[in-house]
Design an enzyme around this catalytic site. Structure first.
Site, PDB file in Angstrom:
ATOM      1  N   ARG A  20      45.393  36.389  37.900  1.00 13.61           N
ATOM      2  CA  ARG A  20      44.712  35.786  39.052  1.00 13.61           C
ATOM      3  C   ARG A  20      43.573  34.882  38.624  1.00 13.61           C
ATOM      4  O   ARG A  20      42.752  35.250  37.790  1.00 13.61           O
ATOM      5  CB  ARG A  20      44.169  36.878  39.976  1.00 13.61           C
ATOM      6  CG  ARG A  20      43.536  36.308  41.247  1.00 13.61           C
ATOM      7  CD  ARG A  20      43.115  37.407  42.186  1.00 13.61           C
ATOM      8  NE  ARG A  20      41.813  37.929  41.889  1.00 13.61           N
ATOM      9  CZ  ARG A  20      40.662  37.403  42.314  1.00 13.61           C
ATOM     10  NH1 ARG A  20      40.662  36.291  43.030  1.00 13.61           N
ATOM     11  NH2 ARG A  20      39.515  37.963  42.024  1.00 13.61           N
ATOM     12  N   ARG A  25      39.313  34.892  33.020  1.00 18.91           N
ATOM     13  CA  ARG A  25      38.729  36.227  33.119  1.00 18.91           C
ATOM     14  C   ARG A  25      39.338  37.219  32.135  1.00 18.91           C
ATOM     15  O   ARG A  25      38.630  38.023  31.533  1.00 18.91           O
ATOM     16  CB  ARG A  25      38.894  36.757  34.548  1.00 18.91           C
ATOM     17  CG  ARG A  25      38.033  36.045  35.569  1.00 18.91           C
ATOM     18  CD  ARG A  25      38.314  36.564  36.967  1.00 18.91           C
ATOM     19  NE  ARG A  25      37.451  35.910  37.953  1.00 18.91           N
ATOM     20  CZ  ARG A  25      37.519  36.132  39.258  1.00 18.91           C
ATOM     21  NH1 ARG A  25      38.417  36.990  39.730  1.00 18.91           N
ATOM     22  NH2 ARG A  25      36.714  35.513  40.095  1.00 18.91           N
ATOM     23  N   ASP A  60      45.887  53.453  49.884  1.00 16.81           N
ATOM     24  CA  ASP A  60      46.698  54.218  50.828  1.00 16.81           C
ATOM     25  C   ASP A  60      47.876  53.401  51.357  1.00 16.81           C
ATOM     26  O   ASP A  60      48.999  53.911  51.484  1.00 16.81           O
ATOM     27  CB  ASP A  60      45.849  54.702  52.009  1.00 16.81           C
ATOM     28  CG  ASP A  60      44.673  55.556  51.566  1.00 16.81           C
ATOM     29  OD1 ASP A  60      44.493  55.723  50.347  1.00 16.81           O
ATOM     30  OD2 ASP A  60      43.946  56.055  52.437  1.00 16.81           O
ATOM     31  N   GLU A  69      45.383  41.742  49.120  1.00 18.34           N
ATOM     32  CA  GLU A  69      45.512  42.390  47.822  1.00 18.34           C
ATOM     33  C   GLU A  69      46.617  43.429  47.792  1.00 18.34           C
ATOM     34  O   GLU A  69      47.221  43.664  46.742  1.00 18.34           O
ATOM     35  CB  GLU A  69      44.183  43.035  47.415  1.00 18.34           C
ATOM     36  CG  GLU A  69      44.181  43.521  45.981  1.00 18.34           C
ATOM     37  CD  GLU A  69      42.830  44.067  45.536  1.00 18.34           C
ATOM     38  OE1 GLU A  69      42.740  44.565  44.406  1.00 18.34           O
ATOM     39  OE2 GLU A  69      41.858  43.997  46.319  1.00 18.34           O
ATOM     40  N   SER A  84      42.169  35.180  45.635  1.00 20.72           N
ATOM     41  CA  SER A  84      42.310  36.243  46.632  1.00 20.72           C
ATOM     42  C   SER A  84      42.003  35.705  48.032  1.00 20.72           C
ATOM     43  O   SER A  84      42.577  36.174  49.020  1.00 20.72           O
ATOM     44  CB  SER A  84      41.371  37.408  46.301  1.00 20.72           C
ATOM     45  OG  SER A  84      40.029  36.974  46.289  1.00 20.72           O
ATOM     46  N   LEU A  85      41.094  34.725  48.119  1.00 18.07           N
ATOM     47  CA  LEU A  85      40.784  34.138  49.427  1.00 18.07           C
ATOM     48  C   LEU A  85      41.978  33.327  49.927  1.00 18.07           C
ATOM     49  O   LEU A  85      42.318  33.354  51.112  1.00 18.07           O
ATOM     50  CB  LEU A  85      39.532  33.257  49.328  1.00 18.07           C
ATOM     51  CG  LEU A  85      38.279  33.975  48.832  1.00 18.07           C
ATOM     52  CD1 LEU A  85      37.086  33.042  48.850  1.00 18.07           C
ATOM     53  CD2 LEU A  85      37.984  35.197  49.687  1.00 18.07           C
ATOM     54  N   HIS A 113      37.522  42.076  35.855  1.00 21.97           N
ATOM     55  CA  HIS A 113      36.507  41.019  35.902  1.00 21.97           C
ATOM     56  C   HIS A 113      35.507  41.252  34.778  1.00 21.97           C
ATOM     57  O   HIS A 113      35.048  42.382  34.571  1.00 21.97           O
ATOM     58  CB  HIS A 113      35.793  41.027  37.256  1.00 21.97           C
ATOM     59  CG  HIS A 113      35.035  39.778  37.552  1.00 21.97           C
ATOM     60  ND1 HIS A 113      33.911  39.413  36.859  1.00 21.97           N
ATOM     61  CD2 HIS A 113      35.262  38.789  38.460  1.00 21.97           C
ATOM     62  CE1 HIS A 113      33.452  38.272  37.340  1.00 21.97           C
ATOM     63  NE2 HIS A 113      34.259  37.867  38.305  1.00 21.97           N
ATOM     64  N   THR A 142      28.915  37.590  40.029  1.00 22.62           N
ATOM     65  CA  THR A 142      29.831  36.471  40.147  1.00 22.62           C
ATOM     66  C   THR A 142      29.926  35.658  38.862  1.00 22.62           C
ATOM     67  O   THR A 142      28.939  35.476  38.142  1.00 22.62           O
ATOM     68  CB  THR A 142      29.402  35.528  41.294  1.00 22.62           C
ATOM     69  OG1 THR A 142      30.254  34.389  41.294  1.00 22.62           O
ATOM     70  CG2 THR A 142      27.975  35.043  41.100  1.00 22.62           C
ATOM     71  N   HIS A 182      39.026  44.974  38.972  1.00 20.23           N
ATOM     72  CA  HIS A 182      38.642  44.103  40.083  1.00 20.23           C
ATOM     73  C   HIS A 182      39.747  43.843  41.091  1.00 20.23           C
ATOM     74  O   HIS A 182      39.507  43.903  42.286  1.00 20.23           O
ATOM     75  CB  HIS A 182      38.154  42.765  39.497  1.00 20.23           C
ATOM     76  CG  HIS A 182      37.647  41.802  40.517  1.00 20.23           C
ATOM     77  ND1 HIS A 182      36.733  42.155  41.489  1.00 20.23           N
ATOM     78  CD2 HIS A 182      37.908  40.478  40.717  1.00 20.23           C
ATOM     79  CE1 HIS A 182      36.458  41.097  42.248  1.00 20.23           C
ATOM     80  NE2 HIS A 182      37.169  40.076  41.808  1.00 20.23           N
TER      81      HIS A 182
END
Length: 451
Positions: A258, A150, A85, A247, A263-264, A106, A118, A217
């Site tokens: 990535r 990945r 959104d 994100e 992302s962290l 992923h 994971t 992912h």
């Protein structure tokens, strides 16, 4: 569980500092006011799911941290609410989106469900195997095998299935074999894997391999920002008072591919910058007057949907969208499949005009909210496919079977997508304008990956 612990710690600190949360409020529009010829942020319009009321929040600065849009795909690790959104609001305001074709899949999602296992399992020594038990990554990445990036692992898994070496009754997945790691490692180092596999598939990783398949992912593209988390109206012009992080944003930490834990980094580093800069900006400026009837557009959209006597079903359109995105715009893409996706999405946009909302009530009307979210999903899927068609090469998370090589001479640049013309047109080329932005190279020059 790292991200989960960060989330809990941040929330606990928000409570400690008296941050006010508006739970069950869904932002559906960004309010902008033109001042001296420049559009500036003046607030947001939100829908309160619990009451059906519309609220206008006036703000000197606004930070978007609305997450991704994985629900454009059928198989995804994303929650049901990740319908893009925030990114869709930015798109509808006429602001650009960047690098939308780069989407990470992923490798190890639970087959048929997408729930993530994971890659720490492969880090501990878990092995991917096909139906015959072959360790197939030895053929695709002979040196690092199951520890390849990945995107390479995901494509290798899909290739095994396409070549008829998939497992299961429909030969549509491969196995993640953890049995040799032992019960102690699985129960203590990888508890989520054992819990998820047992709960959702009825498989015990201690004694049997787990069915897995790539899952949508992470969106590497999104709302373009600079290093200060300021949203860009074009390649360089900042939108005063508007920030984005996580994100939903594209500061291009990830480039086209990535890495794990990025992302962290994305949300912590640029979340902090967005917050600090938003506060600094708010302290340096006055409130801007809101335009007349700032919620009129949202109210009109909701009333029109709620009153619709259409014959089309929201869930059916969403399923058809997700099916075509999984089939035609996922790990492997070609001119033919992407053109097919474009045609299907155009048809779905036409069907969406005739959508029906059966719940006419106000309180917790999830039927109405899902109809709104479907509109954003259609917008973003269409932009992603248009950008993927336009990039005739393979790079990172974007793999074109018909253009398998990376072409730095032509495509070492960012895709910029702009809404132009009638957004309700069913023909993407009528309302999507594509352009490029130069890549700013750092210390490390991009090179071909060889394993």
């Amino acid at each position: 569980r790292t991200g989960h612990m960060i989330l809990q710690t941040l929330y606990q600190n928000c409570v400690k500092h008296g941050v006010n949360f508006f739970n069950e409020f869904y932002a559906l529009d960004l309010v902008m006011t033109e001042v001296d010829g420049v559009k500036r942020v003046s607030g947001v319009v939100a829908y309160d799911l619990s009451t059906g009321d519309i609220h206008v929040f006036q703000g000197k600065s606004v930070v978007f941290a609305t997450g991704g849009f994985g629900k454009i795909f059928k198989t995804t690790s994303n929650a049901h609410t990740l319908t893009g959104d925030g990114v869709g609001i930015i798109w509808r305001k006429g602001l650009p989106l960047e690098d939308m074709e780069f989407y990470q899949f992923h490798p190890t999602g639970l087959a048929g469900l997408g729930i993530l296992l994971t890659e720490g399992a492969r880090g501990e020594g878990a092995i991917l195997r096909n139906a015959s038990g072959e360790r197939f990554m030895e053929r695709y990445a002979p040196t690092i095998k199951d520890l390849a990036p990945r995107d390479i692992v995901a494509r290798s898994m899909v290739q095994e299935v396409l070549d008829g070496r998939g497992a299961g009754p429909n030969k549509d997945y491969v196995y993640l074999d953890c049995t040799h790691l032992g019960e102690d490692v699985l129960e203590n180092k990888l508890p989520d894997i054992t819990e998820f596999a047992r709960t959702y598939l009825g498989v015990d990783p201690v004694t049997e391999p787990v069915p897995v398949y790539p899952t949508a992912h992470y969106a590497m593209g999104g709302i373009p920002t600079n290093n200060d988390a300021e949203v860009l109206a074009d390649n360089d012009t900042v939108v005063p008072g508007l920030y984005a992080a996580g994100e939903c944003a594209c500061v291009s930490v990830h480039g086209a591919n990535r890495l794990g834990t990025n992302s962290l980094l994305d949300i912590n580093v640029f979340g902090k910058r967005a917050g600090n800069n938003a506060v600094t900006y708010a302290k340096s400026t006055e409130f801007i007057d809101l335009p007349a009837n700032p919620a009129q557009g949202v109210i009109g959209m909701l009333d029109e949907l709620r009153a619709s006597d259409g014959t089309e079903n929201v869930a059916a359109i969403r399923k058809d969208l997700q099916d075509t995105m999984d089939m035609n715009a996922q790990v492997f893409r070609t001119e033919e499949t992407l053109t097919k996706a474009t045609e299907v999405i155009a048809g779905l946009r036409e069907r969406y005009k005739n959508v029906a909302v059966h719940d006419r009530g106000k309180r917790f009307n999830t039927d109405l909210l899902e109809a709104v979210e479907l509109g954003f999903l259609l917008d973003l899927a269409e932009v992603l496919v248009a950008c993927a068609l336009n990039r005739k090469e393979s790079r990172g998370g974007h793999m074109r079977d018909d253009y398998p090589d990376r072409d730095d001479a032509t495509y070492l640049k960012h895709t910029m997508a702009y809404l132009a013309g009638d957004p309700h047109s069913s023909v993407a080329t009528d309302h999507i304008r594509l352009d490029w932005k130069p890549v700013r190279l750092g210390t490390y020059e991009p090179k071909a990956r060889k394993y």
